[in-house]
Design an enzyme around this catalytic site. Structure first.
Site, PDB file in Angstrom:
ATOM      1  N   ASP A  64      26.022  90.473  19.507  1.00 38.63           N
ATOM      2  CA  ASP A  64      26.850  90.742  18.335  1.00 38.63           C
ATOM      3  C   ASP A  64      25.928  90.994  17.147  1.00 38.63           C
ATOM      4  OD1 ASP A  64      28.509  90.667  16.115  1.00 38.63           O
ATOM      5  OD2 ASP A  64      29.558  88.835  16.735  1.00 38.63           O
ATOM      6  N   ASN A  69      32.151 105.078   9.071  1.00 40.50           N
ATOM      7  CA  ASN A  69      32.825 106.358   8.877  1.00 40.50           C
ATOM      8  C   ASN A  69      32.436 106.871   7.496  1.00 40.50           C
ATOM      9  OD1 ASN A  69      34.691 105.353   6.847  1.00 40.50           O
ATOM     10  ND2 ASN A  69      35.806 104.387   8.528  1.00 40.50           N
ATOM     11  N   ASP A  72      31.860  98.910  12.880  1.00 39.89           N
ATOM     12  CA  ASP A  72      32.114  99.060  11.448  1.00 39.89           C
ATOM     13  C   ASP A  72      33.080  97.977  10.964  1.00 39.89           C
ATOM     14  OD1 ASP A  72      32.177 100.143   8.856  1.00 39.89           O
ATOM     15  OD2 ASP A  72      33.501 101.789   9.408  1.00 39.89           O
TER      16      ASP A  72
END
Length: 163
Positions: free
Chosen positions: A9, A23, A33
């Site tokens: 992670d 993005n 994200d």
């Protein structure tokens, strides 16, 4: 070895900087994200609002806020459209620009997710080759570069390419 592959992670890594596969709005989304935004807290999105987005292949930095990493470097990978629309060069630029930004921040350790391989659909094998090539080219400028895989398949690709 300065470039290492691991499964884990990215939001839990104690490094100078983690890279966010963002993005273009930089305001959070799905996958890594969204995980980074949730872990960092609302201060991250507030700082991201002031950056006015980011174009594919570029990178911008913020503080890490509630993350163990001091900085988040946001980069926008290409959406896979079959490979004939400059996707490989854009993806390579994501790694190069993120490494350049990390240097300007004085980062010695940096962790990357598998940029563009989730919802953006970039083929994992091709993306792994680009990630390994670009990070190996920069390994003399950092103490440690981590290629963080979310799944065993990607981890296997990284390890095979790293030898």
């Amino acid at each position: 070895m300065p470039v290492e592959a691991l499964r884990g992670d990215i939001t839990r890594l104690e490094v100078d900087a983690i890279v966010n596969a963002a993005n273009s709005s930089l305001l959070g989304g799905d996958g890594v994200d969204g995980a980074i935004h949730r872990a960092a807290g609302p201060e991250l999105v507030a700082e991201c609002r002031m950056l006015n987005g980011c174009k594919p292949g570029q990178a911008k930095a913020t503080k890490g806020y509630r993350l163990p990493a001091r900085h988040v470097i946001h980069t926008v990978g290409p959406v896979w459209n079959g490979g004939g629309k400059g996707e490989a060069e854009t993806l390579a630029s994501c790694y190069r620009e993120s490494l350049r930004v990390a240097e300007t921040l004085g980062a010695c350790t940096i962790a990357f997710p598998a940029i563009s391989t989730g919802i953006y659909g970039y083929p994992r094998e091709d993306a792994a080759e680009i990630a390994v090539r670009e990070t190996l080219a920069a390994m003399d400028r950092f103490e440690r570069i981590l290629l963080v895989a979310f799944d065993e398949e990607t981890l296997g690709l990284y390890r095979e390419l790293l030898g």
